[in-house]
Design a protein around this motif. Sequence first.
Motif, PDB file in Angstrom:
ATOM      1  N   PRO A  13       0.805  -1.227   0.000  1.00 46.56           N
ATOM      2  CA  PRO A  13       0.000   0.000   0.000  1.00 46.56           C
ATOM      3  C   PRO A  13       0.836   1.274   0.000  1.00 46.56           C
ATOM      4  CG  PRO A  13      -0.908  -1.597   1.543  1.00 46.56           C
ATOM      5  CD  PRO A  13       0.396  -2.160   1.070  1.00 46.56           C
ATOM      6  N   SER A  14       1.870   1.310   0.819  1.00 42.81           N
ATOM      7  CA  SER A  14       2.693   2.517   0.921  1.00 42.81           C
ATOM      8  C   SER A  14       3.428   2.807  -0.380  1.00 42.81           C
ATOM      9  CB  SER A  14       3.695   2.381   2.069  1.00 42.81           C
ATOM     10  OG  SER A  14       4.475   1.203   1.922  1.00 42.81           O
ATOM     11  N   VAL A  15       3.761   1.782  -1.125  1.00 41.71           N
ATOM     12  CA  VAL A  15       4.417   1.983  -2.418  1.00 41.71           C
ATOM     13  C   VAL A  15       3.450   2.638  -3.394  1.00 41.71           C
ATOM     14  CG1 VAL A  15       5.385   0.768  -4.424  1.00 41.71           C
ATOM     15  CG2 VAL A  15       6.106   0.155  -2.098  1.00 41.71           C
ATOM     16  N   ALA A  16       2.210   2.156  -3.435  1.00 38.22           N
ATOM     17  CA  ALA A  16       1.215   2.762  -4.323  1.00 38.22           C
ATOM     18  C   ALA A  16       1.025   4.235  -3.995  1.00 38.22           C
ATOM     19  CB  ALA A  16      -0.110   2.018  -4.201  1.00 38.22           C
ATOM     20  N   GLU A  17       0.912   4.549  -2.718  1.00 37.20           N
ATOM     21  CA  GLU A  17       0.696   5.941  -2.342  1.00 37.20           C
ATOM     22  C   GLU A  17       1.888   6.818  -2.725  1.00 37.20           C
ATOM     23  OE1 GLU A  17      -0.760   8.660   1.460  1.00 37.20           O
ATOM     24  OE2 GLU A  17      -0.549   6.488   1.685  1.00 37.20           O
ATOM     25  N   SER A  18       3.085   6.309  -2.520  1.00 34.51           N
ATOM     26  CA  SER A  18       4.267   7.095  -2.876  1.00 34.51           C
ATOM     27  C   SER A  18       4.347   7.329  -4.383  1.00 34.51           C
ATOM     28  CB  SER A  18       5.538   6.412  -2.368  1.00 34.51           C
ATOM     29  OG  SER A  18       5.780   5.188  -3.053  1.00 34.51           O
ATOM     30  N   ILE A  19       3.916   6.355  -5.169  1.00 31.81           N
ATOM     31  CA  ILE A  19       3.908   6.522  -6.629  1.00 31.81           C
ATOM     32  C   ILE A  19       2.918   7.607  -7.028  1.00 31.81           C
ATOM     33  CG2 ILE A  19       3.224   5.400  -8.795  1.00 31.81           C
ATOM     34  CD1 ILE A  19       4.478   2.812  -7.667  1.00 31.81           C
ATOM     35  N   PHE A  20       1.721   7.577  -6.454  1.00 28.98           N
ATOM     36  CA  PHE A  20       0.733   8.604  -6.775  1.00 28.98           C
ATOM     37  C   PHE A  20       1.224   9.997  -6.372  1.00 28.98           C
ATOM     38  CE2 PHE A  20      -2.663   5.145  -6.616  1.00 28.98           C
ATOM     39  CZ  PHE A  20      -2.933   5.213  -7.975  1.00 28.98           C
ATOM     40  N   GLU A  21       1.814  10.091  -5.188  1.00 29.23           N
ATOM     41  CA  GLU A  21       2.303  11.396  -4.724  1.00 29.23           C
ATOM     42  C   GLU A  21       3.381  11.938  -5.667  1.00 29.23           C
ATOM     43  OE1 GLU A  21       1.229  13.331  -2.457  1.00 29.23           O
ATOM     44  OE2 GLU A  21       0.059  12.107  -1.064  1.00 29.23           O
ATOM     45  N   ARG A  45       0.368 -16.318  14.158  1.00 28.89           N
ATOM     46  CA  ARG A  45       1.675 -16.060  13.550  1.00 28.89           C
ATOM     47  C   ARG A  45       1.669 -14.766  12.751  1.00 28.89           C
ATOM     48  NH1 ARG A  45       2.736 -19.211   9.523  1.00 28.89           N
ATOM     49  NH2 ARG A  45       4.929 -18.608   9.516  1.00 28.89           N
ATOM     50  N   TRP A  46       0.472 -14.213  12.525  1.00 25.11           N
ATOM     51  CA  TRP A  46       0.290 -13.022  11.723  1.00 25.11           C
ATOM     52  C   TRP A  46      -0.052 -11.822  12.594  1.00 25.11           C
ATOM     53  CZ3 TRP A  46       0.991 -13.237   6.423  1.00 25.11           C
ATOM     54  CH2 TRP A  46       1.095 -14.511   5.867  1.00 25.11           C
ATOM     55  N   GLY A  47       0.042 -10.650  11.996  1.00 27.64           N
ATOM     56  CA  GLY A  47      -0.363  -9.420  12.667  1.00 27.64           C
ATOM     57  C   GLY A  47      -0.426  -8.298  11.655  1.00 27.64           C
ATOM     58  N   LEU A  48      -0.773  -7.109  12.125  1.00 25.37           N
ATOM     59  CA  LEU A  48      -0.730  -5.939  11.262  1.00 25.37           C
ATOM     60  C   LEU A  48       0.711  -5.557  10.972  1.00 25.37           C
ATOM     61  CD1 LEU A  48      -3.620  -3.780  12.786  1.00 25.37           C
ATOM     62  CD2 LEU A  48      -3.724  -5.493  10.961  1.00 25.37           C
ATOM     63  N   VAL A  49       0.894  -4.626  10.049  1.00 29.91           N
ATOM     64  CA  VAL A  49       2.233  -4.333   9.525  1.00 29.91           C
ATOM     65  C   VAL A  49       2.710  -2.987  10.068  1.00 29.91           C
ATOM     66  CG1 VAL A  49       3.622  -4.115   7.449  1.00 29.91           C
ATOM     67  CG2 VAL A  49       1.617  -5.611   7.448  1.00 29.91           C
ATOM     68  N   ARG A  50       3.858  -2.999  10.713  1.00 30.48           N
ATOM     69  CA  ARG A  50       4.368  -1.814  11.398  1.00 30.48           C
ATOM     70  C   ARG A  50       4.616  -0.639  10.456  1.00 30.48           C
ATOM     71  NH1 ARG A  50       5.966  -1.839  16.299  1.00 30.48           N
ATOM     72  NH2 ARG A  50       6.299  -4.096  16.307  1.00 30.48           N
ATOM     73  N   ASP A  51       5.051  -0.911   9.220  1.00 32.38           N
ATOM     74  CA  ASP A  51       5.397   0.198   8.327  1.00 32.38           C
ATOM     75  C   ASP A  51       4.325   0.487   7.277  1.00 32.38           C
ATOM     76  OD1 ASP A  51       5.762  -1.988   6.681  1.00 32.38           O
ATOM     77  OD2 ASP A  51       7.859  -1.564   6.188  1.00 32.38           O
ATOM     78  N   GLU A  52       3.088   0.057   7.530  1.00 33.57           N
ATOM     79  CA  GLU A  52       1.958   0.411   6.672  1.00 33.57           C
ATOM     80  C   GLU A  52       0.897   1.161   7.484  1.00 33.57           C
ATOM     81  OE1 GLU A  52       1.808   0.163   3.496  1.00 33.57           O
ATOM     82  OE2 GLU A  52       3.424  -1.258   3.055  1.00 33.57           O
ATOM     83  N   PHE A  53       0.261   2.132   6.861  1.00 35.49           N
ATOM     84  CA  PHE A  53      -0.805   2.924   7.481  1.00 35.49           C
ATOM     85  C   PHE A  53      -0.366   3.436   8.855  1.00 35.49           C
ATOM     86  CE2 PHE A  53      -2.886  -0.610   5.042  1.00 35.49           C
ATOM     87  CZ  PHE A  53      -3.196   0.133   3.920  1.00 35.49           C
ATOM     88  N   THR A  54       0.799   4.039   8.875  1.00 34.51           N
ATOM     89  CA  THR A  54       1.434   4.394  10.135  1.00 34.51           C
ATOM     90  C   THR A  54       0.704   5.502  10.899  1.00 34.51           C
ATOM     91  OG1 THR A  54       2.915   5.896   8.945  1.00 34.51           O
ATOM     92  CG2 THR A  54       3.709   3.650   9.343  1.00 34.51           C
ATOM     93  N   ASP A  55      -0.126   6.267  10.224  1.00 32.75           N
ATOM     94  CA  ASP A  55      -0.868   7.329  10.917  1.00 32.75           C
ATOM     95  C   ASP A  55      -2.286   6.905  11.267  1.00 32.75           C
ATOM     96  OD1 ASP A  55      -1.942   7.244   8.381  1.00 32.75           O
ATOM     97  OD2 ASP A  55      -1.960   9.423   8.082  1.00 32.75           O
ATOM     98  N   ASN A  56      -2.603   5.615  11.102  1.00 32.04           N
ATOM     99  CA  ASN A  56      -3.964   5.139  11.353  1.00 32.04           C
ATOM    100  C   ASN A  56      -3.960   3.812  12.106  1.00 32.04           C
ATOM    101  OD1 ASN A  56      -6.812   5.626  11.002  1.00 32.04           O
ATOM    102  ND2 ASN A  56      -6.861   4.013   9.453  1.00 32.04           N
ATOM    103  N   GLY A  57      -3.008   3.666  13.019  1.00 33.51           N
ATOM    104  CA  GLY A  57      -2.945   2.430  13.796  1.00 33.51           C
ATOM    105  C   GLY A  57      -2.678   1.209  12.966  1.00 33.51           C
ATOM    106  N   ASN A  58      -1.959   1.386  11.848  1.00 32.30           N
ATOM    107  CA  ASN A  58      -1.615   0.297  10.930  1.00 32.30           C
ATOM    108  C   ASN A  58      -2.847  -0.341  10.285  1.00 32.30           C
ATOM    109  OD1 ASN A  58       0.399  -0.147  13.616  1.00 32.30           O
ATOM    110  ND2 ASN A  58       1.367   0.357  11.659  1.00 32.30           N
TER     111      ASN A  58
END
Length: 556
Positions: free
Chosen positions: A126-134, A382-395
């Motif tokens: 997700p963060s890659v897509a957003e950076s491309i659009f920006e 074994r899974w969880g949310l991702v620390r470096d995605e959606f960092t301003d919205n609780g991941n």
Amino acid sequence: MHAFRYLLVALCGCGALIAAEHDVVVYGGTSAALTAAIQARQMGKTVIVVSPDRHLGGLTSGGLGFTDSGDKSVIGGLAQEFYHRVWQHYRQPDAWTWQKRAEFGNKGQGHRAIDDETETMWLFEPSVAESIFEAWVAEHDIEVVRDEWLDRESGVAMHGDRITAITTLSGATYRGAMFIDATYEGDLMAAAGVDFRVGREANHEYGEEHNGVQTGVLHHNHHFGERVVPRPIDPYVVPGDPTSGVLPRISTEPPGEFGSADHRVQAYCFRTCYTNDPDNLVPWPKPAHYDPSQYELIVRVFDAGWRGLFGKFDRLPNHKTDTNNHGPFSYDNIGYNYDYPEASYERRREIIAEHRDYQQGLIWFLAHDPRIPADVQAEFNRWGLVRDEFTDNGNWPHQLYIREARRMVGRHVMTENQLRQREPTPEPIGMGSYTIDSHNTQRYITPEGYVQNEGDIGVHLNGPYTIAYGSLVPRRGQAANLLVPVACSATHIAYGSIRMEPVFMILGQSAATAAALALDLEVPVQDVPYDRLRTQLLTDGQVLAATARKEDGHDH
């Protein structure tokens, strides 16, 4: 300095001049909004993006990284350019921060995730897509204003059948000569008085097969039929006792007559990003309003032998996933979105919060409730949310998946028959190819006394299909300078395929092309000469005819 200053309103028969601050005003922050803005800029027009969202890209940057591409050969123009930029990003060694490129593999939806022949890549974080659009809008020096919400009551100024300006709740006014509504909800379209539809049409209205109520139709694996769940599931609090009440998330209303129209909207969910990399993992969050009783039904599903929990943990680069709804009781919050399309902003925020609580609560339930099978629970933890995605919205994703809201009733209505190539499509301006795919709209009790889902439809096509220019424009006399590439003119069941993010990018570009030509030729959008439009679209790389094999997707 703006190149465009005045538009002759003789088009409306008034002969006056109206000052315009921008040639094109795009309302929305979706992927279609951005391709529309870029195309308008490339055609020499001044443009502004007025976005209610803080983050750009809609679902493309909001978790849907496992692209629903269908036949990728019919994705051209700026849409293909986006996936080319994804490919360029992941060619850089430093893009692979949590995983080696060689470990990722190359599995996409029916084709290679990374296609070096066409220099495109179809899976991304997700963060890659957003950076491309920006970066993309910055390259074109496109003005973007964020957190600007249309005043839907009195914020659309009209002169005859033309929009002259929109005003947001902040009091800011944005004047323009052409307007593009690129929201999922179609808010500008509706506020301008354009005809629209919410819910499902009856099959007989357009001579379709799979519209309207679809009781007994069990496509995909998102139902309680024996192909998915080995035995029927009782809906009552005390099994076999209707007087004990019904379990949560099951409707007691009759489902409706087969094929009939209704107000129901296919279910929404968040496309969540998970990881099993312990160095980038955030433990599952417990929502503040957690209520385990809401998930009793999934206990009965597991007890009946279902084990499909991990079926849509679709892998993205760097040990991440695009996790979608999967199974009879999953992340789709069935029946809790019917009023969303036309709801107030306050009510929509309540619906979005309820969806977040429901989905996070289900996650917490799966991870902690002792009634979940031990092997399933151990794997899930074994899974969880991702620390470096959606960092301003609780991941957590910033965009709820609005699979369908309002749909314009425009100059042309796309139907199932055109997607299945039983009827011709006039004036093509782009193509789609994904399976006709609608998610469930209700969960009800069958006459036999068991729980069942209804509305999930998956109809394969005979190859890619064309989309009509008339599906982007209102009926004559309603709005002469408005185009609608997302909440476009299609029946519920046809929209089930059109609604894919690559198609929205295609339609956004085509809408902006038409807007620019309407300005140049001083004609309403309804009168843009198709030969001129087609020539420009082809020049700019849009694909208007299929030449490749079908590559349908599934379970979107």
